[in-house]
Design a protein around this motif. Structure first.
Motif, short mmCIF file in Angstrom:
data_model
loop_
_atom_site.label_atom_id
_atom_site.label_comp_id
_atom_site.label_asym_id
_atom_site.label_seq_id
_atom_site.Cartn_x
_atom_site.Cartn_y
_atom_site.Cartn_z
N VAL A 14 0.84 -1.20 0.00
CA VAL A 14 0.00 0.00 0.00
C VAL A 14 0.87 1.25 0.00
O VAL A 14 0.60 2.22 -0.73
CB VAL A 14 -0.95 -0.01 1.22
CG1 VAL A 14 -1.68 1.32 1.34
CG2 VAL A 14 -1.95 -1.17 1.11
N LYS A 15 1.93 1.25 0.78
CA LYS A 15 2.82 2.42 0.84
C LYS A 15 3.42 2.74 -0.51
O LYS A 15 3.55 3.91 -0.90
CB LYS A 15 3.94 2.17 1.87
CG LYS A 15 3.49 2.23 3.31
CD LYS A 15 4.64 1.89 4.26
CE LYS A 15 4.18 1.84 5.71
NZ LYS A 15 5.28 1.43 6.60
N VAL A 16 3.83 1.72 -1.24
CA VAL A 16 4.45 1.94 -2.55
C VAL A 16 3.41 2.18 -3.63
O VAL A 16 3.51 3.14 -4.40
CB VAL A 16 5.36 0.74 -2.93
CG1 VAL A 16 5.89 0.90 -4.35
CG2 VAL A 16 6.52 0.62 -1.94
N ALA A 17 2.39 1.32 -3.69
CA ALA A 17 1.42 1.37 -4.78
C ALA A 17 0.47 2.55 -4.68
O ALA A 17 0.11 3.15 -5.70
CB ALA A 17 0.63 0.07 -4.82
N GLU A 91 -3.76 2.42 -11.89
CA GLU A 91 -2.32 2.66 -11.74
C GLU A 91 -1.76 2.02 -10.47
O GLU A 91 -0.63 1.50 -10.48
CB GLU A 91 -2.03 4.16 -11.75
CG GLU A 91 -2.21 4.80 -13.12
CD GLU A 91 -1.88 6.28 -13.12
OE1 GLU A 91 -0.90 6.67 -12.43
OE2 GLU A 91 -2.60 7.05 -13.79
N GLU A 92 -2.52 2.05 -9.37
CA GLU A 92 -1.99 1.49 -8.13
C GLU A 92 -1.79 -0.02 -8.23
O GLU A 92 -0.86 -0.58 -7.63
CB GLU A 92 -2.87 1.83 -6.92
CG GLU A 92 -4.28 1.30 -6.97
CD GLU A 92 -5.28 2.30 -7.53
OE1 GLU A 92 -6.48 2.17 -7.19
OE2 GLU A 92 -4.86 3.20 -8.30
N VAL A 93 -2.62 -0.68 -9.02
CA VAL A 93 -2.45 -2.13 -9.23
C VAL A 93 -1.17 -2.40 -10.01
O VAL A 93 -0.41 -3.31 -9.69
CB VAL A 93 -3.68 -2.73 -9.95
CG1 VAL A 93 -3.39 -4.16 -10.41
CG2 VAL A 93 -4.89 -2.72 -9.02
N VAL A 94 -0.92 -1.61 -11.05
CA VAL A 94 0.29 -1.80 -11.86
C VAL A 94 1.53 -1.49 -11.02
O VAL A 94 2.55 -2.20 -11.11
CB VAL A 94 0.24 -0.95 -13.13
CG1 VAL A 94 1.50 -1.17 -13.98
CG2 VAL A 94 -1.00 -1.29 -13.96
N ARG A 95 1.47 -0.46 -10.22
CA ARG A 95 2.60 -0.16 -9.34
C ARG A 95 2.86 -1.34 -8.38
O ARG A 95 4.00 -1.71 -8.13
CB ARG A 95 2.34 1.12 -8.53
CG ARG A 95 2.44 2.39 -9.36
CD ARG A 95 2.10 3.63 -8.53
NE ARG A 95 3.01 3.77 -7.40
CZ ARG A 95 4.22 4.33 -7.46
NH1 ARG A 95 4.66 4.79 -8.62
NH2 ARG A 95 4.97 4.41 -6.40
N ALA A 200 -1.00 -8.65 -6.86
CA ALA A 200 -1.13 -7.19 -6.74
C ALA A 200 -2.58 -6.81 -6.47
O ALA A 200 -2.88 -6.08 -5.51
CB ALA A 200 -0.62 -6.50 -8.00
N VAL A 201 -3.48 -7.31 -7.31
CA VAL A 201 -4.91 -7.03 -7.10
C VAL A 201 -5.35 -7.57 -5.75
O VAL A 201 -6.04 -6.89 -4.97
CB VAL A 201 -5.76 -7.66 -8.23
CG1 VAL A 201 -7.25 -7.42 -7.96
CG2 VAL A 201 -5.37 -7.08 -9.58
N GLY A 202 -4.92 -8.80 -5.44
CA GLY A 202 -5.33 -9.44 -4.20
C GLY A 202 -4.83 -8.72 -2.97
O GLY A 202 -5.56 -8.59 -1.97
N SER A 203 -3.59 -8.25 -3.01
CA SER A 203 -3.02 -7.54 -1.85
C SER A 203 -3.76 -6.24 -1.57
O SER A 203 -4.08 -5.93 -0.42
CB SER A 203 -1.54 -7.24 -2.09
OG SER A 203 -0.79 -8.43 -2.19
N ILE A 419 -8.60 -13.86 -12.31
CA ILE A 419 -10.05 -13.66 -12.35
C ILE A 419 -10.60 -13.64 -10.92
O ILE A 419 -11.43 -12.79 -10.57
CB ILE A 419 -10.72 -14.77 -13.18
CG1 ILE A 419 -10.24 -14.71 -14.63
CG2 ILE A 419 -12.24 -14.66 -13.11
CD1 ILE A 419 -10.69 -15.88 -15.48
N ALA A 420 -10.13 -14.58 -10.10
CA ALA A 420 -10.58 -14.63 -8.70
C ALA A 420 -10.24 -13.33 -7.97
O ALA A 420 -11.06 -12.80 -7.20
CB ALA A 420 -9.95 -15.83 -7.99
N ALA A 421 -9.05 -12.81 -8.20
CA ALA A 421 -8.63 -11.57 -7.54
C ALA A 421 -9.45 -10.38 -8.02
O ALA A 421 -9.87 -9.53 -7.21
CB ALA A 421 -7.14 -11.32 -7.79
N ARG A 422 -9.70 -10.31 -9.33
CA ARG A 422 -10.50 -9.20 -9.86
C ARG A 422 -11.92 -9.25 -9.31
O ARG A 422 -12.51 -8.21 -8.98
CB ARG A 422 -10.51 -9.25 -11.39
CG ARG A 422 -9.18 -8.83 -12.03
CD ARG A 422 -9.12 -9.10 -13.54
NE ARG A 422 -10.35 -8.73 -14.19
CZ ARG A 422 -11.03 -9.53 -15.02
NH1 ARG A 422 -10.60 -10.74 -15.28
NH2 ARG A 422 -12.14 -9.10 -15.58
#
Length: 511
Positions: A14-17, A91-95, A200-203, A419-422
């Motif tokens: 979270v801090k980075v993304a 963008e936060e997901v890609v980061r 990334a999505v899951g976190s 898919i599960a994470a999304r």
């Protein structure tokens, strides 16, 4: 933030993304990366047959590639695997993806050059965010498609967002002062064979879900006051004889929030017991807390793992083809998290119904409005909550039970983890809105209950703080108005985590 592949946490992501914290590699990781790369170079010189280094990929694993074609092999890999479609990841997901790939490579089992990894680091730190389509991953071999789109920008292709503008990859790298790379042997595979999109999505979804777990306790406590609920069900003795960890935490949270409240009642004072949606909050919310705790444990193992293939073990002189790219641990736990968070929305919607229904709301006006009939009040807010809960039920169908063979049946079982994470993230977003509606209804009900009990009637220490925060942004509803903006405002308040943080500053940690 120094990363070494060993101890990244959900909050670090979270801090980075989200907050944009900068990242660098640890000295120990640099040494491991260099040692692993040296061993790859030895393999190339000896002309050994190693998957993805001197062979093709997937079903082409038995096709030997000549030394002079190893660079072309890696470039072709990135281009051919960039087949993503659909909406772009935020963008936060890609980061987060970039950070997680950096962390996995920092373990030193992937054979990538340090200079290549530094390019990805520079992109993350300078705000070059590749445009990554959200659809196309099977979750084994890892997140090949989304990660390939990430790597396109590293080689000066694809598209990226830079300072709010979408630009071609070559152009954005030039403006940011980062030199595009030419991929060497193993590097393309090292960059895309892993579980970093789903993780990334899951976190990020998990971080939001943990906040929702606290917010659900807050909403439930306010609802308990609005309905003159009975506090006895939250007694420590009840939880002690069924000592699930989450159940005890939820009961403690609600008691802490309601300390000093003059709205709550005791068993037998006005009624013998409350309906399940009030009385069973520790059992329901608590089960969600336990689920999220388990998911956190699995995800934090995953984000500190080497998930590509093959893996390089230079100390042992071995290159081993395995299956660490398979996203099953993430897939199952994203489905689990989606089911758990759906229950927060489900019980919240039933509490909303109790507030607005004159047959259930302990003497409050129908749909929490004066002059009912002319005004519809909060009648339709319950419709919206019910719609979101119903949508969650569809989304909660597990993705991880599905598999479609790929690569001519070489890759014959896949996880569908992305898919599960999304889906889990969408469930989280829907649940934020349901809890926002509950806040809207509960604070309105508190105002109406105060009119009956006396304006000086005190809320609990914690719920008073929440009530004041809500009322600073959304006024009491005196007559019908457009409510969608109120819900959006409160959903942002929920998502920000401000409610839980404000409460914790005054009454101690909610868990």
């Amino acid at each position: 933030m120094i990363v070494n592949g060993e101890n990244l946490t959900i909050q670090d992501i979270v801090k980075v993304a989200v907050m944009g914290e900068k990242v660098q590699l640890s000295p120990e990781s640099i040494q491991k990366i260099q040692k692993s790369r040296e061993y790859v170079e030895q393999i190339i010189q000896k002309d050994d047959i190693v998957y993805g280094v001197t062979t093709g990929f997937g079903k082409f694993c038995n096709v030997v590639i000549s030394p002079e074609d190893t660079r072309k092999l890696q470039l072709n890999l990135i281009r051919s695997h960039s087949v993503g479609i659909g909406e772009y990841f935020p963008e936060e997901v890609v980061r987060a993806m970039m950070l997680l790939r950096i962390n996995a490579l920092a373990k030193g089992y992937s054979g990538i050059r340090l200079s290549t990894l530094q390019t990805l680091l520079d992109m993350l730190n300078k705000g070059v965010i590749p445009r990554v389509p959200s659809q196309g991953s099977l979750g084994a071999s890892g997140d090949l498609v989304p990660l390939a789109h990430m790597v396109l920008v590293m080689i000066g292709e694809g598209e990226a967002v830079y300072k709010g503008e979408v630009l071609p990859g070559e152009k954005v790298m030039e403006i940011a002062g980062i030199k595009p790379i030419s991929l060497e042997a193993k590097e393309g595979l090292a960059l895309i064979n892993g579980t970093q999109a789903m993780s990334a999505v899951g976190s990020l979804a998990l971080a939001k879900a943990v906040n929702l777990s606290k917010t659900a306790d807050i909403c439930g406590a306010l609802n308990l006051e609005a309905l003159n609920g009975i506090i006895d069900a939250f007694d420590e003795k009840v939880q002690a004889v069924r000592p699930h960890s989450g159940q005890k935490l939820c009961a403690a949270n609600i008691k802490k929030l309601l300390e000093g409240s003059e709205f709550i009642t005791r068993q037998g004072e006005f009624k013998v017991q409350d309906a399940y949606v009030l009385r069973c909050m520790p059992q329901v919310h608590g089960a969600v807390k336990d689920a999220l705790s388990h998911v956190k444990n699995v995800i934090e193992i995953e984000i500190n793992s080497a998930t590509d293939n093959p893996l390089i073990f230079p100390d042992d002189g071995r290159v081993i083809s395995g299956g660490n790219f398979h996203g099953e641990p993430v897939a199952i736990n994203m489905d689990y998290m989606g089911i758990a968070v759906s229950e927060l929305a489900s019980i919240s919607e039933r509490r909303i119904e109790r507030l607005v229904n004159p047959n259930l709301n302990e003497g409050l006006p129908a749909f929490l409005t004066g002059n009912g009939g002319l005004n519809s009040g909060l009648m339709i807010s319950q419709y919206t909550a019910a719609s979101l809960v119903s949508e969650n039920k569809v989304l909660a169908h597990p993705a991880s039970v599905d598999s479609i063979p790929s690569s001519a049946n070489q890759e014959d079982h896949v996880s569908m983890g992305t898919i599960a994470a999304r889906k889990a993230m969408k469930i989280v977003e829907n649940t934020q809105n349901v809890l926002a509606i509950e806040l809207l209804c509960a604070t309105q009900a508190i105002d109406l209950r105060r009119a009956k009990m006396g304006r000086s009637t005190k809320l609990g220490k914690g719920t008073q703080i929440v009530y004041e925060l809500v009322r600073k942004q959304v006024p009491q509803i005196e007559e019908d108005r457009v409510l969608s903006e109120d819900v959006k405002t409160l959903a942002k308040l929920v998502d920000s985590g401000q409610l839980a943080r404000a409460v914790e500053e005054w009454i101690g940690e909610l868990r």
